[in-house]
Motif scaffolding. Structure first.
Motif, mmCIF file in Angstrom:
data_model
loop_
_atom_site.group_PDB
_atom_site.id
_atom_site.type_symbol
_atom_site.label_atom_id
_atom_site.label_comp_id
_atom_site.label_asym_id
_atom_site.label_seq_id
_atom_site.Cartn_x
_atom_site.Cartn_y
_atom_site.Cartn_z
ATOM 1 N N THR A 1 146.803 14.928 -8.158
ATOM 2 C CA THR A 1 145.958 15.151 -9.335
ATOM 3 C C THR A 1 146.542 14.431 -10.549
ATOM 4 O O THR A 1 145.866 14.308 -11.569
ATOM 5 C CB THR A 1 145.815 16.658 -9.639
ATOM 6 O OG1 THR A 1 147.116 17.220 -9.875
ATOM 7 C CG2 THR A 1 145.150 17.391 -8.487
ATOM 8 N N GLU A 2 147.776 13.968 -10.441
ATOM 9 C CA GLU A 2 148.434 13.251 -11.535
ATOM 10 C C GLU A 2 148.347 11.744 -11.288
ATOM 11 O O GLU A 2 148.647 11.268 -10.186
ATOM 12 C CB GLU A 2 149.906 13.674 -11.634
ATOM 13 C CG GLU A 2 150.607 13.089 -12.849
ATOM 14 C CD GLU A 2 152.117 12.896 -12.627
ATOM 15 O OE1 GLU A 2 152.863 13.116 -13.582
ATOM 16 O OE2 GLU A 2 152.517 12.491 -11.519
ATOM 17 N N ASN B 1 141.548 13.023 -3.878
ATOM 18 C CA ASN B 1 142.290 12.887 -5.130
ATOM 19 C C ASN B 1 142.780 11.450 -5.328
ATOM 20 O O ASN B 1 142.712 10.896 -6.422
ATOM 21 C CB ASN B 1 143.472 13.860 -5.163
ATOM 22 C CG ASN B 1 143.023 15.296 -5.347
ATOM 23 O OD1 ASN B 1 141.878 15.550 -5.730
ATOM 24 N ND2 ASN B 1 143.896 16.240 -5.071
ATOM 25 N N LYS C 1 151.119 19.896 -15.027
ATOM 26 C CA LYS C 1 151.469 18.538 -14.604
ATOM 27 C C LYS C 1 152.960 18.259 -14.776
ATOM 28 O O LYS C 1 153.491 17.336 -14.153
ATOM 29 C CB LYS C 1 150.654 17.521 -15.407
ATOM 30 C CG LYS C 1 149.148 17.583 -15.151
ATOM 31 C CD LYS C 1 148.806 17.056 -13.780
ATOM 32 C CE LYS C 1 147.343 17.237 -13.440
ATOM 33 N NZ LYS C 1 146.453 16.440 -14.254
ATOM 34 N N ASN D 1 147.963 18.274 -4.227
ATOM 35 C CA ASN D 1 148.149 18.786 -5.586
ATOM 36 C C ASN D 1 148.836 17.765 -6.475
ATOM 37 O O ASN D 1 148.465 17.580 -7.632
ATOM 38 C CB ASN D 1 148.956 20.090 -5.552
ATOM 39 C CG ASN D 1 148.101 21.274 -5.163
ATOM 40 O OD1 ASN D 1 147.004 21.104 -4.648
ATOM 41 N ND2 ASN D 1 148.597 22.469 -5.383
#
Length: 299
Positions: free
Chosen positions: A124-125, A164, A83, A121
Protein backbone atom coordinates in the motif's frame (compact mmCIF):
# COMPACT_ATOMS: atom_id res chain seq x y z
CA UNK A 1 3.31 -32.60 13.92
CA UNK A 2 5.08 -29.26 13.99
CA UNK A 3 1.81 -27.39 13.52
CA UNK A 4 0.76 -27.56 17.18
CA UNK A 5 3.79 -25.84 18.72
CA UNK A 6 3.68 -23.22 15.96
CA UNK A 7 0.03 -22.48 16.65
CA UNK A 8 0.78 -22.44 20.36
CA UNK A 9 3.54 -19.92 19.84
CA UNK A 10 1.18 -17.73 17.78
CA UNK A 11 -1.36 -17.73 20.62
CA UNK A 12 1.35 -17.07 23.13
CA UNK A 13 2.80 -14.18 21.13
CA UNK A 14 -0.65 -12.63 20.71
CA UNK A 15 -1.28 -12.96 24.45
CA UNK A 16 2.06 -11.35 25.24
CA UNK A 17 1.29 -8.54 22.82
CA UNK A 18 -2.08 -7.87 24.45
CA UNK A 19 -0.54 -7.89 27.90
CA UNK A 20 2.16 -5.53 26.70
CA UNK A 21 5.26 -7.42 27.81
CA UNK A 22 8.17 -5.30 26.54
CA UNK A 23 10.60 -8.18 27.12
CA UNK A 24 9.18 -10.41 24.35
CA UNK A 25 11.70 -10.75 21.50
CA UNK A 26 8.93 -10.19 18.93
CA UNK A 27 8.70 -6.55 20.01
CA UNK A 28 12.06 -6.01 18.29
CA UNK A 29 11.84 -5.66 14.51
CA UNK A 30 15.53 -6.56 14.32
CA UNK A 31 14.80 -9.91 16.01
CA UNK A 32 11.90 -10.55 13.63
CA UNK A 33 13.97 -9.84 10.53
CA UNK A 34 16.73 -12.14 11.77
CA UNK A 35 14.22 -15.01 11.94
CA UNK A 36 12.56 -14.54 8.55
CA UNK A 37 15.05 -16.80 6.75
CA UNK A 38 13.77 -20.22 5.77
CA UNK A 39 14.50 -22.60 8.67
CA UNK A 40 17.00 -25.39 8.15
CA UNK A 41 18.49 -24.09 4.90
CA UNK A 42 21.90 -23.05 3.72
CA UNK A 43 24.86 -23.11 6.11
CA UNK A 44 22.64 -23.84 9.08
CA UNK A 45 21.57 -27.20 7.57
CA UNK A 46 25.02 -27.99 6.18
CA UNK A 47 26.49 -27.74 9.66
CA UNK A 48 24.75 -30.99 10.68
CA UNK A 49 25.94 -34.46 9.69
CA UNK A 50 23.66 -37.46 9.27
CA UNK A 51 24.68 -38.62 12.74
CA UNK A 52 23.36 -35.37 14.13
CA UNK A 53 20.11 -35.44 12.19
CA UNK A 54 18.05 -35.56 15.39
CA UNK A 55 19.62 -32.35 16.64
CA UNK A 56 19.17 -30.84 13.18
CA UNK A 57 15.46 -31.65 13.26
CA UNK A 58 15.12 -30.03 16.67
CA UNK A 59 16.89 -26.94 15.41
CA UNK A 60 14.65 -26.82 12.34
CA UNK A 61 11.59 -27.10 14.57
CA UNK A 62 12.75 -24.24 16.78
CA UNK A 63 13.59 -22.17 13.71
CA UNK A 64 10.11 -22.71 12.26
CA UNK A 65 8.52 -21.65 15.54
CA UNK A 66 10.69 -18.52 15.69
CA UNK A 67 9.97 -17.72 12.06
CA UNK A 68 6.22 -18.02 12.65
CA UNK A 69 6.43 -15.78 15.72
CA UNK A 70 8.40 -13.24 13.68
CA UNK A 71 5.81 -13.24 10.88
CA UNK A 72 2.93 -12.84 13.32
CA UNK A 73 4.66 -9.96 15.09
CA UNK A 74 5.50 -8.20 11.82
CA UNK A 75 1.88 -8.50 10.69
CA UNK A 76 0.20 -7.59 13.97
CA UNK A 77 2.69 -5.18 15.55
CA UNK A 78 5.34 -3.76 13.26
CA UNK A 79 3.45 -2.85 10.07
CA UNK A 80 -0.04 -2.45 11.47
CA UNK A 81 -1.83 0.88 11.66
CA UNK A 82 0.31 3.37 9.77
CA UNK A 83 2.73 3.82 6.90
CA UNK A 84 5.58 4.56 9.31
CA UNK A 85 5.75 0.89 10.34
CA UNK A 86 5.79 -0.23 6.72
CA UNK A 87 8.56 2.27 5.92
CA UNK A 88 10.57 1.02 8.90
CA UNK A 89 10.19 -2.58 7.76
CA UNK A 90 11.32 -1.60 4.25
CA UNK A 91 14.28 0.56 5.27
CA UNK A 92 15.59 -2.11 7.65
CA UNK A 93 15.77 -4.60 4.78
CA UNK A 94 12.64 -6.65 5.43
CA UNK A 95 11.44 -7.03 1.84
CA UNK A 96 14.28 -9.19 0.53
CA UNK A 97 14.03 -11.95 3.18
CA UNK A 98 10.23 -11.83 2.90
CA UNK A 99 10.42 -12.42 -0.86
CA UNK A 100 13.09 -15.10 -0.36
CA UNK A 101 10.72 -16.88 2.00
CA UNK A 102 7.89 -16.69 -0.54
CA UNK A 103 10.12 -18.22 -3.23
CA UNK A 104 10.44 -21.54 -1.38
CA UNK A 105 8.11 -24.12 -2.95
CA UNK A 106 7.95 -26.08 0.32
CA UNK A 107 6.42 -23.21 2.32
CA UNK A 108 3.33 -24.30 4.25
CA UNK A 109 -0.03 -22.80 3.36
CA UNK A 110 -0.18 -20.90 6.66
CA UNK A 111 3.26 -19.40 6.13
CA UNK A 112 2.36 -18.39 2.58
CA UNK A 113 -0.91 -16.85 3.78
CA UNK A 114 0.80 -14.78 6.44
CA UNK A 115 3.81 -13.74 4.35
CA UNK A 116 1.57 -12.71 1.44
CA UNK A 117 -0.65 -10.75 3.81
CA UNK A 118 2.43 -8.84 5.01
CA UNK A 119 3.56 -8.20 1.44
CA UNK A 120 0.11 -7.01 0.33
CA UNK A 121 -0.12 -4.62 3.28
CA UNK A 122 3.38 -3.28 2.64
CA UNK A 123 2.50 -2.67 -1.01
CA UNK A 124 0.00 0.00 0.00
CA UNK A 125 3.10 2.22 0.27
CA UNK A 126 4.54 3.65 -2.96
CA UNK A 127 8.21 3.22 -2.00
CA UNK A 128 7.60 -0.41 -1.08
CA UNK A 129 5.93 -1.07 -4.43
CA UNK A 130 8.97 0.39 -6.19
CA UNK A 131 11.38 -1.78 -4.20
CA UNK A 132 9.31 -4.94 -4.64
CA UNK A 133 9.35 -4.29 -8.37
CA UNK A 134 13.14 -3.90 -8.34
CA UNK A 135 13.51 -7.13 -6.36
CA UNK A 136 11.49 -9.06 -8.97
CA UNK A 137 8.67 -9.48 -6.48
CA UNK A 138 5.99 -9.44 -9.19
CA UNK A 139 7.33 -12.65 -10.72
CA UNK A 140 7.52 -14.19 -7.24
CA UNK A 141 3.81 -13.51 -6.61
CA UNK A 142 2.78 -14.67 -10.10
CA UNK A 143 4.68 -17.94 -9.51
CA UNK A 144 2.79 -18.41 -6.23
CA UNK A 145 -0.49 -18.03 -8.13
CA UNK A 146 0.68 -20.70 -10.59
CA UNK A 147 1.74 -23.15 -7.89
CA UNK A 148 -1.30 -22.83 -5.62
CA UNK A 149 -4.32 -22.94 -7.90
CA UNK A 150 -6.36 -25.00 -5.44
CA UNK A 151 -5.57 -22.94 -2.31
CA UNK A 152 -8.10 -20.12 -2.27
CA UNK A 153 -6.70 -18.27 0.74
CA UNK A 154 -3.25 -18.16 -0.86
CA UNK A 155 -4.77 -17.13 -4.20
CA UNK A 156 -6.76 -14.41 -2.46
CA UNK A 157 -3.73 -12.85 -0.77
CA UNK A 158 -1.58 -13.15 -3.89
CA UNK A 159 -4.31 -11.45 -5.93
CA UNK A 160 -4.55 -8.70 -3.30
CA UNK A 161 -0.77 -8.17 -3.46
CA UNK A 162 -0.89 -7.94 -7.26
CA UNK A 163 -3.80 -5.52 -7.02
CA UNK A 164 -1.81 -3.22 -4.76
CA UNK A 165 1.28 -3.49 -6.97
CA UNK A 166 -0.79 -2.79 -10.10
CA UNK A 167 -1.64 0.69 -8.82
CA UNK A 168 1.64 1.80 -10.48
CA UNK A 169 1.70 1.78 -14.32
CA UNK A 170 5.18 0.19 -14.36
CA UNK A 171 4.01 -2.70 -12.20
CA UNK A 172 0.80 -3.08 -14.19
CA UNK A 173 2.87 -3.57 -17.35
CA UNK A 174 5.08 -6.15 -15.61
CA UNK A 175 2.07 -8.12 -14.31
CA UNK A 176 0.67 -8.25 -17.85
CA UNK A 177 3.99 -9.43 -19.30
CA UNK A 178 4.55 -11.97 -16.48
CA UNK A 179 1.31 -13.78 -17.34
CA UNK A 180 -0.63 -12.59 -14.30
CA UNK A 181 -3.91 -11.92 -16.12
CA UNK A 182 -4.90 -15.56 -16.95
CA UNK A 183 -4.17 -16.52 -13.34
CA UNK A 184 -6.35 -13.70 -12.00
CA UNK A 185 -9.11 -14.75 -14.39
CA UNK A 186 -8.81 -18.24 -12.97
CA UNK A 187 -9.39 -16.75 -9.50
CA UNK A 188 -12.54 -15.09 -10.82
CA UNK A 189 -13.78 -18.25 -12.50
CA UNK A 190 -13.39 -20.21 -9.25
CA UNK A 191 -16.36 -18.26 -7.95
CA UNK A 192 -18.43 -17.67 -11.05
CA UNK A 193 -20.28 -20.99 -10.94
CA UNK A 194 -22.96 -22.29 -8.57
CA UNK A 195 -21.66 -23.22 -5.15
CA UNK A 196 -24.73 -24.55 -3.39
CA UNK A 197 -26.85 -27.70 -3.86
CA UNK A 198 -29.69 -25.53 -5.21
CA UNK A 199 -27.46 -24.11 -7.94
CA UNK A 200 -27.41 -20.57 -6.49
CA UNK A 201 -24.20 -18.82 -5.48
CA UNK A 202 -23.74 -18.31 -1.73
CA UNK A 203 -24.79 -14.95 -0.33
CA UNK A 204 -22.28 -14.95 2.51
CA UNK A 205 -18.56 -14.40 2.15
CA UNK A 206 -16.39 -17.46 1.64
CA UNK A 207 -12.77 -17.95 0.50
CA UNK A 208 -13.78 -18.41 -3.15
CA UNK A 209 -15.77 -15.20 -3.27
CA UNK A 210 -13.13 -13.23 -1.37
CA UNK A 211 -10.55 -14.48 -3.88
CA UNK A 212 -12.76 -13.40 -6.80
CA UNK A 213 -13.19 -9.94 -5.26
CA UNK A 214 -9.42 -9.49 -4.83
CA UNK A 215 -8.84 -10.64 -8.42
CA UNK A 216 -11.56 -8.33 -9.78
CA UNK A 217 -9.92 -5.41 -7.97
CA UNK A 218 -6.51 -6.33 -9.42
CA UNK A 219 -8.03 -6.45 -12.92
CA UNK A 220 -9.38 -2.94 -12.36
CA UNK A 221 -5.86 -1.56 -11.92
CA UNK A 222 -4.63 -3.63 -14.85
CA UNK A 223 -7.15 -1.79 -17.10
CA UNK A 224 -5.02 1.35 -16.96
CA UNK A 225 -4.19 1.89 -20.65
CA UNK A 226 -6.04 1.32 -23.95
CA UNK A 227 -3.61 -1.46 -24.93
CA UNK A 228 -3.98 -3.18 -21.54
CA UNK A 229 -7.78 -2.93 -21.77
CA UNK A 230 -7.70 -4.50 -25.21
CA UNK A 231 -5.44 -7.27 -23.89
CA UNK A 232 -7.87 -7.95 -21.04
CA UNK A 233 -10.83 -8.00 -23.42
CA UNK A 234 -9.19 -10.47 -25.79
CA UNK A 235 -8.43 -12.76 -22.84
CA UNK A 236 -12.11 -12.93 -21.86
CA UNK A 237 -12.07 -10.62 -18.83
CA UNK A 238 -15.43 -9.00 -19.56
CA UNK A 239 -17.23 -12.32 -19.94
CA UNK A 240 -15.56 -13.64 -16.78
CA UNK A 241 -16.65 -10.65 -14.69
CA UNK A 242 -20.15 -10.19 -16.10
CA UNK A 243 -21.80 -12.98 -14.05
CA UNK A 244 -20.43 -11.53 -10.80
CA UNK A 245 -22.65 -8.43 -10.87
CA UNK A 246 -25.74 -10.61 -10.42
CA UNK A 247 -27.79 -9.86 -7.26
CA UNK A 248 -27.08 -13.32 -5.79
CA UNK A 249 -23.50 -12.34 -5.04
CA UNK A 250 -22.25 -10.29 -2.05
CA UNK A 251 -22.26 -6.50 -2.34
CA UNK A 252 -18.46 -6.14 -2.19
CA UNK A 253 -17.87 -8.62 -5.02
CA UNK A 254 -20.59 -7.09 -7.20
CA UNK A 255 -19.16 -3.61 -6.68
CA UNK A 256 -15.60 -4.74 -7.48
CA UNK A 257 -16.74 -6.51 -10.66
CA UNK A 258 -18.85 -3.53 -11.75
CA UNK A 259 -16.02 -1.04 -11.18
CA UNK A 260 -13.71 -3.18 -13.31
CA UNK A 261 -16.35 -3.50 -16.05
CA UNK A 262 -16.73 0.29 -15.97
CA UNK A 263 -12.98 0.77 -16.43
CA UNK A 264 -12.72 -2.01 -19.01
CA UNK A 265 -15.36 -0.38 -21.25
CA UNK A 266 -13.76 3.09 -21.09
CA UNK A 267 -13.34 4.42 -24.64
CA UNK A 268 -15.31 1.41 -25.89
CA UNK A 269 -14.17 0.31 -29.35
CA UNK A 270 -15.34 -2.38 -31.74
CA UNK A 271 -13.74 -5.28 -29.84
CA UNK A 272 -15.16 -4.03 -26.54
CA UNK A 273 -18.66 -3.64 -28.03
CA UNK A 274 -18.42 -7.15 -29.42
CA UNK A 275 -17.46 -8.57 -26.02
CA UNK A 276 -20.25 -6.65 -24.27
CA UNK A 277 -22.75 -8.06 -26.73
CA UNK A 278 -21.43 -11.62 -26.34
CA UNK A 279 -21.42 -11.51 -22.54
CA UNK A 280 -25.11 -10.65 -22.18
CA UNK A 281 -24.22 -8.11 -19.50
CA UNK A 282 -26.29 -5.27 -21.00
CA UNK A 283 -29.58 -6.47 -19.50
CA UNK A 284 -28.12 -6.57 -15.99
CA UNK A 285 -26.44 -3.18 -16.46
CA UNK A 286 -29.80 -1.77 -17.57
CA UNK A 287 -31.42 -2.96 -14.35
CA UNK A 288 -28.60 -1.40 -12.32
CA UNK A 289 -28.71 1.91 -14.19
CA UNK A 290 -32.47 2.17 -13.62
CA UNK A 291 -31.89 2.10 -9.87
CA UNK A 292 -33.63 -1.23 -9.29
CA UNK A 293 -30.46 -2.65 -7.72
CA UNK A 294 -30.11 0.27 -5.33
CA UNK A 295 -28.13 3.49 -5.22
CA UNK A 296 -24.66 1.92 -4.70
CA UNK A 297 -24.78 0.59 -8.29
CA UNK A 298 -26.86 3.16 -10.17
CA UNK A 299 -24.11 5.64 -11.02
Amino acid sequence: MAASPVQGEWKQSRTSSREGHPSSPESSLTWCLAHLSKPGSGAERNGHSKADSGGGRDLDKKSRVSQWRALVAIRTQHIKGDKAGIARFRTQGGLQPLLDLLKHPDCSRKTLDLALSILANCCTELETRIEVRKLDGINVVVEILKRNVALETVQNRAARALGNLAMDPESSALIHSAGGVPLLLLCVSLSSGPSSPTGAPPKDTCPKLECAQSAARALLYLSDTPSNRLSLLTQGTLSALAPLIAPEYPLGLRRAALRTLHELTRGCGVECAREVSRSGVLAQLGVMASGESGKPFEE
